[in-house]
Design an enzyme around this catalytic site. Sequence first.
Site, PDB file in Angstrom:
ATOM      1  N   ASP A   1       0.918  -0.967  -0.250  1.00  0.00           N
ATOM      2  CA  ASP A   1      -0.346  -0.096  -0.085  1.00  0.00           C
ATOM      3  C   ASP A   1       0.571   1.267  -0.018  1.00  0.00           C
ATOM      4  OD1 ASP A   1      -1.874   1.956  -0.024  1.00  0.00           O
ATOM      5  OD2 ASP A   1      -3.134   1.245   2.037  1.00  0.00           O
TER       6      ASP A   1
ATOM      7  N   ASP B   1      -3.297   2.336  -6.296  1.00  0.00           N
ATOM      8  CA  ASP B   1      -1.938   1.946  -4.933  1.00  0.00           C
ATOM      9  C   ASP B   1      -1.571   0.910  -3.989  1.00  0.00           C
ATOM     10  OD1 ASP B   1      -3.799   3.501  -3.039  1.00  0.00           O
ATOM     11  OD2 ASP B   1      -2.589   4.080  -1.936  1.00  0.00           O
ATOM     12  N   GLU B   2      -2.883   0.523  -3.896  1.00  0.00           N
ATOM     13  CA  GLU B   2      -2.568  -1.084  -3.346  1.00  0.00           C
ATOM     14  C   GLU B   2      -2.734  -2.419  -4.130  1.00  0.00           C
ATOM     15  OE1 GLU B   2      -5.624  -1.501  -0.040  1.00  0.00           O
ATOM     16  OE2 GLU B   2      -6.940   0.054  -1.328  1.00  0.00           O
TER      17      GLU B   2
HETATM   18 MG   LIG Z   1      -2.542   3.688   0.255  1.00  0.00          MG
END
Ligand SMILES: [Mg+2]
Length: 398
Positions: A9, A111-112
């Site tokens: 993350d 973003d993960e």
């Molecule tokens: Mg994040």
Amino acid sequence: MATIIFHIDVNSAYLSWTAVEQLKNGAEVDLRTIPAIIGGDQKSRHGIVLAKSISAKKYGIRTGEPVANAFRKCPNLVTAAPNHKMYREKSRQLMDYLRTYTTEIEQVSVDECYMDFTKIADKFASPVAAACEIKDGVKNKFGFTVNIGISSNKLLAKMASDFEKPDKVHTLFPEEIPLKMWPLPINELFMAGKSSVDTMKKLEINTIGDLAKADPALIELHLKSHGRMLWNFANGIDDSQVRSKPSEAKGIGNSMTLSEDVATYDEVQKVFKSLAQSVGGRLKKAGQKAMMISMEVKYHNFQTMSHQRQLSKPTDKEEEIYDAACQLFLESWNGEPVRLLGIRTAKLVDASEPEQLSIFDIKMPEKPDEKHQKLNKAMEEIRKKFGDSAVMKASEMK
Ligand SMILES: [Mg+2]
């Protein structure tokens, strides 16, 4: 072989990525080191907070609150405008880098992602050593940081990556649950939304441990199947797989929260264009085509609406996805300003499958005309509601 899952993350993704870009362009201040947010604009102070730095968080600034509020909490706050195109590029670079370790990666947002580490475990001294190598690799290569959570399933890995930030590796194996997860407040449990949390608090469930020890039948009585899932999560139970290929049912989609409400069809089209580009690109990358397109809207008052359509033949083409989304939008827009737009595809098929001619293609050569008629009708309706200049065909534009 015991399953090992990583959850990776990016720390304050939008803000970190912006900071990295600014530094690259010669900025002297690193946004990550001062009270800073992404969203709205410095002068008008419109819009909502999309991301915040750690020092902005110390002022009590929260993601999703109006920018004007954030300024009240911290008058010398610095803002930067969102740049979703840049985020997608950073995201792609990160995922490409992670895939040099293994292709068993399921990206769950910009973003993960989850990484199934099981099959490559024997190449490393330990999962923690590997995670540290990956985390440092990202930092050295790209200049932004990630947290990596490690466990035997996705849920626990996800919970672990949310422990202390930034730039950290954490484990949360089943034997660590009582010590590391049960003391946390119930609202920190993955998928525990506000209304579920309110219900549980009335039942005197205040920590994740309280839920884990509660009678699952009681939770199910109040929160139905979602309650059963939360109870499982509180006990660290999750048997979902890392899906490196999009599942046929879930499909591929993308949505965009706009930094300012959008009120014209022109602007909506621009957003759909960029969404269609990313959805089409991801379909191609996955070697899939979609039979179903849906479009979703969140209005300025947070009311949501979605509308979907089955296609006559599967597509991964940007233009076709874009056309479908625009048409679905025109058919259902109430004219109010919108805050979020999304495109989702479903009913995926392998792109390599021979394209089946649809019965429409054979028996109804007049299909394109019918499509145009529908479009013209929709445009007429828009013009009636919003005036002649509200909508035009691209071919009509000067
Ligand atoms: Mg994040």
